[in-house]
Design an enzyme around this catalytic site. Structure first.
Site, mmCIF file in Angstrom:
data_model
loop_
_atom_site.group_PDB
_atom_site.id
_atom_site.type_symbol
_atom_site.label_atom_id
_atom_site.label_comp_id
_atom_site.label_asym_id
_atom_site.label_seq_id
_atom_site.Cartn_x
_atom_site.Cartn_y
_atom_site.Cartn_z
ATOM 1 N N GLU A 38 0.862 -1.194 0.000
ATOM 2 C CA GLU A 38 0.000 0.000 0.000
ATOM 3 C C GLU A 38 0.904 1.252 0.000
ATOM 4 O OE1 GLU A 38 -2.093 0.092 3.735
ATOM 5 O OE2 GLU A 38 -3.447 1.709 3.138
ATOM 6 N N LYS A 109 -9.484 2.419 -1.693
ATOM 7 C CA LYS A 109 -9.712 1.749 -0.399
ATOM 8 C C LYS A 109 -11.054 2.137 0.214
ATOM 9 C CE LYS A 109 -7.088 0.857 3.873
ATOM 10 N NZ LYS A 109 -5.828 1.206 4.560
ATOM 11 N N CYS A 142 -5.119 -3.382 2.566
ATOM 12 C CA CYS A 142 -4.814 -3.430 3.995
ATOM 13 C C CYS A 142 -6.053 -3.648 4.875
ATOM 14 C CB CYS A 142 -4.015 -2.199 4.388
ATOM 15 S SG CYS A 142 -3.024 -2.497 5.881
#
Ligand code: ACM
Length: 260
Positions: A38, A109, A142
């Protein structure tokens, strides 16, 4: 299919250096798909949205992303890389699927972690799968790991491999991803960073231990915690097609959504 990850330690606010590091590390690789961490170009611990915008890449006009497209072309491979994505005044914590012909998909995200909420806009892209050499690949980033809906949604769309760029600071994810691969019978590649972002607002340490997990939760490889690691392995993505955990238990067919 040859898949893997490159674990390294991005330097905060040094996108040029971080990009060079990636280009050098992957210069000679023989792989179909490599997953990177990331925010691999910028570093992680921004203090606010002005700062994340300052180090973000506009995919329409980014030397760094163009260089990575060049790498994908030279090596005839695909990359999944996390990066700060600038779109006018919006800034997303995104991941791009990059192939020899350019950026094929950008995922933003969905579940922002902790102070990321002050530095990024909430993702607005759905969980979808893309094909890499005929293999269905999904992306989550993540902290999406803590929402089983993310990997479930990708898997129910046919993902055979989940690419998971990460900057993990908590210790639970690597083990939990085994569960995500048991419950969905997919492959998952978690590419984490290591090292520390020391900033005026505090300091964050990242846990490394990038890994590749096979359907059924089999750990194929886990890297060391605080070291560069390039790992590539040969997998058979067809292993993700069998969703039976016993002869009488189809993980998708036995779901009871009427009770959820
Ligand atoms: C995280 O989502 N980077 C912990």
């Amino acid at each position: 299919m040859k898949v893997g990850f490159y674990q390294f330690r991005p330097l905060f606010g040094k996108p040029k250096q971080n990009c060079h590091k990636i280009l050098n590390a992957l210069d000679n690789v023989d792989a179909d798909l490599i997953v990177l961490p990331e925010l691999a170009l910028s570093g992680y611990y921004f203090k606010d949205k002005n700062e994340s915008l300052k180090y973000a890449e506009d995919p329409e006009n980014s030397h760094r992303l163009d260089a990575l497209i060049g790498l994908a072309k030279n090596r005839n491979m695909h990359l999944v890389i996390g990066f700060a994505e600038k779109r006018e005044e919006q800034c997303y914590n995104s991941a791009a699927l990059i192939g020899p012909n350019g950026i094929e998909h950008i995922y933003r995200k969905a579940h922002l972690f902790n102070e990321e909420k002050f530095c990024f806009d909430q993702g607005n892209t759905p969980f979808i799968v893309n094909e890499v050499n005929g293999v269905k690949v999904g992306i989550m980033i993540c902290f999406d790991w803590v929402f089983p809906e993310a990997s479930r949604t990708l898997s129910m769309q046919g993902a055979e491999i989940i690419c998971h760029p990460s900057n993990l600071v908590l210790t639970f994810c690597q083990q939990t991803m085994l569960a995500r691969c048991i419950e969905n019978r997919v492959f998952a590649i978690t590419a984490n960073r290591y090292g520390e972002d020391k900033r005026p607002q505090g300091s964050l340490k990242f846990t490394g231990k990038s890994q590749v997990v096979a359907p059924g939760g089999k750990l194929l490889h886990r890297a060391a915690s605080q070291r560069d690691a390039l790992f590539i392995t040969d997998i058979n993505p067809n292993e993700a097609h069998d969703k039976f955990i016993t002869k009488h238990n189809d993980l998708f067919g036995d779901r009871r959504p009427e009770f959820y």
